[in-house]
Design a protein around this motif. Structure first.
Motif, PDB file in Angstrom:
ATOM      1  N   ILE A 134       0.840  -1.209   0.000  1.00 33.91           N
ATOM      2  CA  ILE A 134       0.000   0.000   0.000  1.00 33.91           C
ATOM      3  C   ILE A 134       0.867   1.249   0.000  1.00 33.91           C
ATOM      4  O   ILE A 134       0.619   2.208  -0.749  1.00 33.91           O
ATOM      5  CB  ILE A 134      -0.963  -0.012   1.209  1.00 33.91           C
ATOM      6  N   THR A 135       1.918   1.253   0.816  1.00 30.33           N
ATOM      7  CA  THR A 135       2.813   2.411   0.891  1.00 30.33           C
ATOM      8  C   THR A 135       3.479   2.674  -0.447  1.00 30.33           C
ATOM      9  O   THR A 135       3.534   3.820  -0.916  1.00 30.33           O
ATOM     10  CB  THR A 135       3.876   2.208   1.990  1.00 30.33           C
ATOM     11  N   VAL A 136       3.995   1.631  -1.092  1.00 33.15           N
ATOM     12  CA  VAL A 136       4.640   1.800  -2.400  1.00 33.15           C
ATOM     13  C   VAL A 136       3.636   2.333  -3.415  1.00 33.15           C
ATOM     14  O   VAL A 136       3.945   3.247  -4.192  1.00 33.15           O
ATOM     15  CB  VAL A 136       5.270   0.476  -2.883  1.00 33.15           C
ATOM     16  N   TYR A 137       2.433   1.796  -3.416  1.00 33.61           N
ATOM     17  CA  TYR A 137       1.424   2.261  -4.354  1.00 33.61           C
ATOM     18  C   TYR A 137       1.112   3.743  -4.123  1.00 33.61           C
ATOM     19  O   TYR A 137       1.087   4.536  -5.070  1.00 33.61           O
ATOM     20  CB  TYR A 137       0.134   1.440  -4.245  1.00 33.61           C
ATOM     21  N   VAL A 138       0.912   4.117  -2.873  1.00 31.59           N
ATOM     22  CA  VAL A 138       0.576   5.514  -2.572  1.00 31.59           C
ATOM     23  C   VAL A 138       1.727   6.438  -2.951  1.00 31.59           C
ATOM     24  O   VAL A 138       1.521   7.462  -3.613  1.00 31.59           O
ATOM     25  CB  VAL A 138       0.199   5.680  -1.073  1.00 31.59           C
ATOM     26  N   ILE A 139       2.949   6.087  -2.561  1.00 31.94           N
ATOM     27  CA  ILE A 139       4.111   6.938  -2.844  1.00 31.94           C
ATOM     28  C   ILE A 139       4.363   7.049  -4.350  1.00 31.94           C
ATOM     29  O   ILE A 139       4.591   8.123  -4.872  1.00 31.94           O
ATOM     30  CB  ILE A 139       5.378   6.403  -2.130  1.00 31.94           C
ATOM     31  N   ARG A 140       4.327   5.938  -5.044  1.00 38.57           N
ATOM     32  CA  ARG A 140       4.688   5.956  -6.473  1.00 38.57           C
ATOM     33  C   ARG A 140       3.556   6.359  -7.394  1.00 38.57           C
ATOM     34  O   ARG A 140       3.806   6.913  -8.463  1.00 38.57           O
ATOM     35  CB  ARG A 140       5.202   4.579  -6.883  1.00 38.57           C
ATOM     36  N   HIS A 141       2.317   6.063  -7.017  1.00 40.20           N
ATOM     37  CA  HIS A 141       1.224   6.307  -7.969  1.00 40.20           C
ATOM     38  C   HIS A 141       0.212   7.339  -7.504  1.00 40.20           C
ATOM     39  O   HIS A 141      -0.214   8.175  -8.300  1.00 40.20           O
ATOM     40  CB  HIS A 141       0.518   4.969  -8.271  1.00 40.20           C
ATOM     41  N   ALA A 142      -0.192   7.290  -6.251  1.00 39.84           N
ATOM     42  CA  ALA A 142      -1.222   8.216  -5.798  1.00 39.84           C
ATOM     43  C   ALA A 142      -0.686   9.647  -5.641  1.00 39.84           C
ATOM     44  O   ALA A 142      -1.330  10.596  -6.064  1.00 39.84           O
ATOM     45  CB  ALA A 142      -1.827   7.729  -4.487  1.00 39.84           C
ATOM     46  N   ILE A 143       0.491   9.785  -5.026  1.00 42.82           N
ATOM     47  CA  ILE A 143       1.041  11.131  -4.873  1.00 42.82           C
ATOM     48  C   ILE A 143       2.188  11.399  -5.846  1.00 42.82           C
ATOM     49  O   ILE A 143       2.750  12.480  -5.844  1.00 42.82           O
ATOM     50  CB  ILE A 143       1.479  11.406  -3.409  1.00 42.82           C
TER      51      ILE A 143
END
Length: 145
Positions: A134-143
């Motif tokens: 989840i952290t990787v997804y948020v850091i790389r894609h969401a923000i």
């Protein structure tokens, strides 16, 4: 800022094999579980205690890893940290809180606990992995980091 994850299967396999061997040797030799935060806590909380010397030796071995790498390859390992010092501090704090709530770290639960089929370690490791994804997804894609 763009993050790139290097694909290093041989180095990863070698590192994993060394961690596994160390965990097995510590369990076979001293009957102790190799969780890095537990080892560190034992050194800091009980200086001179009965198990202080093996804990200090294990930590010293972890710290001396780059020197061993240099002796074997002739060069220091390249380490790139793509975040600022404040972010490292925040990340360290978050990891510390997680280790406290999980009663152990990824090495203790993920390597040793999973090998012993500990239900608590299985849940903790699944939680670590889900949180990481989840952290990787948020850091790389969401923000867009």
């Amino acid at each position: 800022m763009s993050f790139e994850t290097a694909f290093t299967p041989l180095q990863s396999l070698g590192g994993g094999a060394l961690i596994g061997a160390a965990a097995v040797l510590l369990m076979a030799g001293l009957g102790r579980i190799m969780g890095a935060t537990g080892v560190l806590a034992g050194v800091l909380q009980r200086p001179g205690g009965a198990d202080w010397s093996w804990r200090a030796a294990l930590l010293l071995g972890m710290i001396c890893g780059p020197a061993v790498f240099m002796a074997l390859t002739g060069q220091m390992p390249q380490i790139t940290v793509p975040v600022s010092l404040p972010m490292l501090i925040v990340g360290g704090f978050i990891v510390g809180v997680g280790v406290t709530f999980a009663s152990g770290c990824t090495s203790g639960h993920g390597v040793c606990g999973m090998a012993r089929l500990s239900p608590r370690s299985i849940v903790a490791t699944l939680t670590f992995m889900a949180t990481t994804a989840i952290t990787v997804y948020v850091i790389r894609h969401a923000i867009g980091g």
